[in-house]
Write an enzyme that holds these catalytic residues in place. Structure first.
Site: not given
Ligand SMILES: Cc1ncc(C[n+]2csc(CCOP(=O)(O)OP(=O)(O)O)c2C)c(N)n1
Ligand code: SF4
Ligand code: SF4
Ligand code: SF4
Length: 1203
Positions: A57, A90, A140, A1025
């Site tokens: 996000t 990333e 961000r 999320n």
């Molecule tokens: C380095 C980094 N990349 C991307 C994100 C964005 N991000 C935060 S939560 C998330 C998804 C989480 O997915 P998951 O681990 O499956 O947990 P869920 O939300 O399904 O419980 C992402 C992509 C981040 N916080 N940090």
């Protein structure tokens, strides 16, 4: 053709002539409503061969659309679909970009914040090797004391030394135009670019954007240069080497050899800007100035803040002798162009940075400006001050710009100031005056107060589309949400007008305010942003002045009169119910909006609205289309204008809530934040470091469930299943004795409690808390006796709010039950209650249960994801303490490093307990210590690693040693470490995205460490999320974001991989078998090494028919058809000579698989979008399931055979 561009042509001189803008304001046909993300992605797609993506996000939508376009076969300007690949992080994406560039492809990626930081190492490589590519960044804040998904420049500033050129956009139109400049200039210069724009403020602001056609873009491409790039690539036909290691003799020179390329880079940017101007008419410079030619005061700023300053300058620039410079190309920073842009007359400069560099002399842009002016000997000729604004998307308004100006013209202006907060600790802040209305004349400003998931935001996006697509009007939409996953506040800020709209800040002078949720009348100051004579529409059940008089708070009545509001009400909820679409009030409210706002001629508005309904709802069938149309028709006829009495101006003001009854943090922070007054909280009220106490969500009584369960005791068998599955901890069993029964209200009735060890006199009551219940219905659905009926909340509220309060005063009899079983566990207070997860979420029940079993000894390392958002969204946390004041201690480091974070905690806690043991060893030698204490110490040493025993002993030891705590130095030390007697139970919690993808390397390492850690993977099979992108836990054929045409590969078997270590406890569990679940958690916690439990977590991202209410049924079916296996691998059994692996679910009834898939949109939708692929991939999914099952069967049998 007029377009927004024209505005820029006038920018170099002060331009107040609104009439000229009006004359030119006939919109081009290619103007479309789109947000900054879409605008940048549109260009990124045009000019890339490959893209490597990862969700974060607010940049994820860029990756999502390029993936969708690619899946649909849409061609870029080179005539091919872009090859889009989702990576595991990333870090991976940047590595792949590096590889793709090395092989000569034009490459792009999309990211923000932590994602950009993970890319940093490769950014140095890509720039060092001088390779063209573009990173589009929705800039961000970076996670420090807290994660913030909101916009500022911290991430981009962190990579200003990487060698990437940095180009900034300040609104969606610029995001399109300057994205193109970035790509063109990157190709020309053969250097990489970060093209950035603020997250949310620009990335998610919908505005009228003049789309640049691909054929025009194509004309600008220097094909020869592209060919050169391709030829410079790695290729065995003309091989070369790169990526050497160098010694001190040559490294420095080769670094400096790149200078010449950076020297000419600005020339290419200027050329590209001119080319873009040629095809669009919109002009850009490295630095763009707006204001009087002879301004004495100038503000210098990057990004969308420039638009805010520009608005004030347009309104008051002459009067204040104030101009603004918007910095476009931030790296390289071209001193000559900067200086030439400044008016010769300038005497004072304020530099605004949207980032913070703790401990620095000043923030980055300020330092650059000071250095630049110093280099041309102008530094001493003027006053230069710097300040910070807008961190984490703090709104930045014209009134704040005015304050910056007011400070600047002081005899001794403040340097290093902040604006937009009250800093009463280090006194950096400037005071801000009343809001200043700077929007272009004729602009209608409309504000909508919605309830998360009620369709308001979607309807408003639709309204912008209808208006912008079908009229000459320009539009802007910005949406702000609360942190709750559903049922939270949404605020839509819409502007429409005959002239282009920039105004990148929230509405402060609304002509139209609508409140879609009656609960808000007492919660928020709804009309604060309303202008005099504004229209106010309220969805509520009160239709007469008398009813309104009774139900509206005095403060709102006063506002209505003070602002001479044109007041309307409509009972939209009732209409929606009558029509048969309960809760879907959006169409009704939208039709009232079109009727009253008169943004469009009435006839045209309703024709367009109905057309849009037909388009959007066709896929749900004619019935739904008809019902929505019916709601539009009813909307326009059923609203009522209220002739309110003048006496409302003196309406009695409600008693302010007595905040003194709350703990300090709740009083000073939680309560103001929940009534949207967080912006006013001064710095001194916040604990530093982002720390906060537990249990704050209990004060956030939302009461948003339309229906809540009512317990009918008659047939209740006291199984506690309802309480067990409740995701929100809002229905709980209570036991009470005769005395308590007597003291309770008449409605507090119960049954004779069964199965209570040694007590036959107790009563049992299942109690709901209506104000916290989310109305998901999971409890009612699981009840085997149909004892729970969902009834309207208002009915429940009459008695159950008090009953819940009373139940909380009852003593606990939990100790009379076995804690680690389904029924017994529920008598323990969940130390996770009232979370902001979606109603019916499939993640929270697991963690709630674990807190009931081990809460008082839990340390939690939580990966970023839904579980960190429902776990702690400042200031609300559902984690709470027991009566002793003990409870889970919780921390979130990052998304990628959670296993390492938890491993670190576990190691530290073990080490500290060993230190305590050394002291206890010493004490045991001490003869003067009473025998009773020494016996306890010896017992403790024997049991110090046993969770339950160590806790029991800890409690006894604390009492026993208290009298001796001052006895000697040794006892003093032991007393101060007494919190370490009880063993800590280390949990590491995260989603599948963390465990299967980005955090897998660390997880693997932690599992291989042999440490006593318990990993819980909340497997929703997507990145929930961030909106549901695919992870490696996503099964084949499932449609998720980033895998628009169905996941082509099999779900990774994380459990099987972990089992190969042999000493890791591994299990797969679900809510379909609760006994199995409790047993598994117990085994895992008792296992003295690493454990991994993978949980089936249903989620809104699955799009299950019937919603999350059917969560448990879906899980039952999933286990039955073999989609989700249940198993345990317990290394302890191996040591006992038994099979460590047990397959706990039955042979799959695979014939039911397709029915199971059809119940979920993530599988069903592939059939309509890509039918052939659906057929093939779903068949393969079936084979995957059978293969996996057969593998488990082999494992279960192999051991027997081997023996
Ligand atoms: C380095 C980094 N990349 C991307 C994100 C964005 N991000 C935060 S939560 C998330 C998804 C989480 O997915 P998951 O681990 O499956 O947990 P869920 O939300 O399904 O419980 C992402 C992509 C981040 N916080 N940090
Ligand atoms: S309806 Fe949902 S939130 Fe409410 S008590 Fe039942 S399970 Fe809990
Ligand atoms: S699930 Fe039904 S039967 Fe069981 S305790 Fe709850 S209300 Fe009673
Ligand atoms: S896991 Fe799914 S259901 Fe739960 S809070 Fe996240 S998005 Fe909502």
């Amino acid at each position: 053709m007029f377009n927004i561009a024209r505005q820029h042509n006038f920018k170099s001189s002060f331009f107040p002539a609104k009439s000229l803008i009006l004359r030119l304001a006939s919109k081009s046909k290619s103007v479309e409503p789109m947000d900054g993300n879409l605008a940048a992605a549109y260009i990124g797609y045009a000019l890339s061969d490959t893209a490597f993506i990862y969700p974060i996000t607010p940049s994820s939508p860029m990756g999502e659309v390029v993936d969708e376009w690619s899946a649909r076969g849409i061609k870029n300007v080179f005539g091919q679909p872009v090859d889009v690949t989702e990576m595991q992080s990333e870090g991976g994406a940047a590595g792949a970009v590096h590889g793709s560039c090395s092989a000569g492809s034009l490459t792009s990626t999309y990211t923000a914040s932590q994602g950009l930081l993970l890319m940093l190492p490769n950014m140095y490589k890509i720039a060092g090797e001088m390779m063209p590519c573009v990173f589009h960044v929705a800039a961000r804040a970076l996670a420090g004391q807290a994660l913030s998904i909101f916009g500022d420049h911290a991430d981009v500033m962190a990579c200003r030394t990487s060698g990437f050129a940095l180009l900034s956009s300040g609104n969606p139109q610029e995001a399109m135009d300057l994205a193109l400049v970035a790509h063109l200039a990157s190709i020309k210069s053969r250097l990489p670019f970060v093209h950035f724009f603020e997250g949310f403020r620009v990335s998610h602001e919908i505005n009228s954007v003049d789309k640049i056609p691909y054929d025009k873009i194509k004309e600008l491409i220097d094909q020869k240069q592209v060919e050169k790039i391709r030829k410079a690539a790695m290729n065995p036909e003309f091989p070369h080497m790169r990526g050497s290691s160098q010694g001190p003799d040559v490294y420095f020179q080769i670094v400096e050899a790149a200078n010449q390329y950076y020297d000419v880079l600005p020339k290419y940017v200027k050329e590209s800007m001119e080319e873009v101007e040629r095809i669009t008419g919109r002009s850009y410079k490295l630095f763009d100035y707006t204001g009087p030619k002879d301004a004495k005061n100038v503000i210098i700023v990057l990004g969308s803040g420039g638009g805010v300053c520009e608005e004030l300058v347009n309104k008051m620039g002459e009067e204040l002798s104030l101009g603004v410079i918007k910095v476009r190309l931030y790296r390289p920073f071209v001193v000559e162009d900067f200086v030439n842009t400044l008016p010769n007359t300038v005497e004072r400069i304020a530099v605004l940075d949207r980032t913070k560099e703790p401990g620095s002399v000043g923030e980055p842009l300020y330092l650059d400006v000071v250095t630049a002016l110093d280099q041309v000997n102008l530094r001493d000729k003027m006053t230069i001050v710097g300040g910070r604004y807008g961190l984490g998307s703090k709104d930045f308004t014209p009134a704040m710009v005015k304050s910056v100006y007011d400070n600047l013209v002081l005899h001794k202006p403040k340097n290093g100031f902040t604006i937009g907060i009250t800093d009463d600790v280090t006194n950096t802040s400037l005071e801000v005056g009343e809001p200043i209305n700077c929007v272009p004349e004729g602009t209608q400003q409309c504000m909508f107060w919605g309830l998360g998931s009620d369709g308001t935001v979607g309807a408003n996006k639709n309204a912008i589309k209808i208006i912008v697509d079908n009229t000459d009007l320009y539009g802007q939409g910005y949406f702000a949400y609360s942190a709750h996953k559903s049922g939270g506040l949404t605020m839509s800020h819409l502007r429409f007008g005959p002239n282009p709209i920039n105004s990148p800040y929230l509405i402060t002078h609304a002509n139209y305010v609508a409140c879609h949720c009656p609960l808000y009348v007492t919660k928020y100051d709804l009309l604060k942003p309303a202008k005099q004579d504004a229209i106010f529409v309220l969805n509520c059940p009160w239709e007469t002045v008398e009813e309104l008089d009774k139900n509206l708070p005095g403060s709102l009545k006063r506002r209505i009169v003070e602002k001479n509001v044109d007041f309307y009400v409509i009972n939209a909820s009732k209409i929606a119910e009558e029509v048969g679409l309960i809760g879907r009030i959006n169409m009704i409210m939208q039709s009232v909006f079109f009727k009253l706002s008169k943004v469009l001629p009435e006839k045209q508005a309703f024709e367009l609205l109905k057309k849009a309904i037909k388009k959007s709802y066709k896929k749900f069938g004619q019935d739904i289309v008809d019902k929505n149309i019916q709601m539009v028709d009813m909307g326009i006829t059923k609203y009522k204008r209220i002739s309110y009495p003048e006496s409302w101006k003196d309406a009695e003001l409600e008693e302010p809530e007595d905040l003194s009854v709350y703990p300090e943090f709740v009083r000073d922070v939680v309560k103001p934040m929940s009534s949207l007054k967080g912006d006013d909280i001064p710095v001194s009220k916040f604990p530093v470091g982002g720390f906060l106490p537990l249990g704050t969500s209990q004060y956030d009584k939302r009461g948003v469930a339309p229906k809540v369960p009512k317990w009918e005791p008659k047939n209740c068998i006291q199984c506690n299943l309802c309480s067990f599955v409740c995701p929100h901890g809002t229905i709980r069993p209570f036991l009470y004795d005769e005395e308590a029964d007597k003291n309770s209200s008449e409605t507090f009735v119960g049954l004779d409690a069964v199965g209570v060890k040694g007590r036959k006199d107790l009563k049992f009551r299942m109690q709901v808390t209506p104000l916290d219940c989310q109305g998901c219905g999971l409890c009612a659905n699981i009840c085997p006796q149909n004892c729970l009926e969902m009834i309207p909340i208002d009915e429940s509220k009459k008695t159950e709010i008090d009953n819940w309060e009373y139940a909380l005063t009852l003593p606990s009899y939990a100790h009379l039950f076995k804690r680690e079983n389904v029924k017994g566990s529920q008598f323990y207070k969940p130390l996770l209650e009232f979370s902001g997860a979606c109603a019916g979420c499939g993640e929270t029940p697991y963690i709630k249960l674990i807190t009931q079993l081990y809460g008082e000894q839990m340390m939690i390392a939580n990966a970023t994801g839904c579980s960190s958002i429902w776990g702690l969204s400042y200031p609300n946390t559902p984690y709470c303490k027991n009566e002793e004041g003990h409870g889970p201690t919780w921390g979130n480091s990052l998304f990628e490093d959670n296993a390492e974070y938890g491993l670190g905690m576990a190691k530290a806690s073990k080490h500290q307990r060993r230190q305590l043991r050394l002291l206890v060893d010493e004490a045991l030698e001490c003869e003067t210590l009473p025998k009773e204490v020494r016996d306890l110490f010896s017992k403790w040493e024997e049991n110090m690693w046993d969770l339950r025993e160590s806790k029991k002993l800890a409690d006894q030891i604390k009492v026993a040693i208290k009298p001796y705590k001052e006895e000697c130095e040794l006892m003093k030390k032991i007393w101060t470490k007494r919190d370490l007697f009880a063993k800590k139970c280390q949990f590491i919690i995260g989603g599948d995205g963390w465990a299967f993808d980005i955090g897998y390397g660390g997880l693997d390492h932690a599992l291989a460490s042999g440490e006593d850690i318990n990993v819980i993977v909340l497997d929703t099979e997507t990145y929930s999320n961030t909106g549901g992108q695919a992870s490696k836990a996503t099964p084949r054929s499932s449609v998720a974001k980033f895998t628009y045409n169905g996941k082509p590969t099999k779900k990774k078997d994380l459990g099987m991989m972990a089992m190969t270590y042999g000493d890791v406890y591994v299990a797969s569990v679900s809510l379909s078998n609760l006994n199995h679940l409790v047993k598994t958690i117990k085994e895992a916690v008792e296992y003295p090494g690493p454990s991994l439990i993978i949980t089936y977590s249903h989620c809104i991202a699955h799009g299950t028919k019937g919603g999350l209410t059917t969560g448990i049924e879906t899980q039952n079916l999933g286990v039955k058809v073999g989609y989700w296996p249940l198993y345990r691998y317990n290394p302890v059994n191996k040591k006992k000579g038994k099979n460590p692996f047990s397959l706990d679910s039955k042979k799959p009834k695979i014939e039911g698989l397709f029915d199971f898939l059809d119940k979920q949109a993530r599988y069903r939708s592939l059939k309509s979008s890509f039918p052939e692929q659906a057929k093939l991939k779903q068949q393969q999914l079936k084979e995957d399931i059978l293969d996996r099952y057969n593998g488990y069967v082999r494992l279960a049998n192999a051991y027997k055979k081997k023996k």
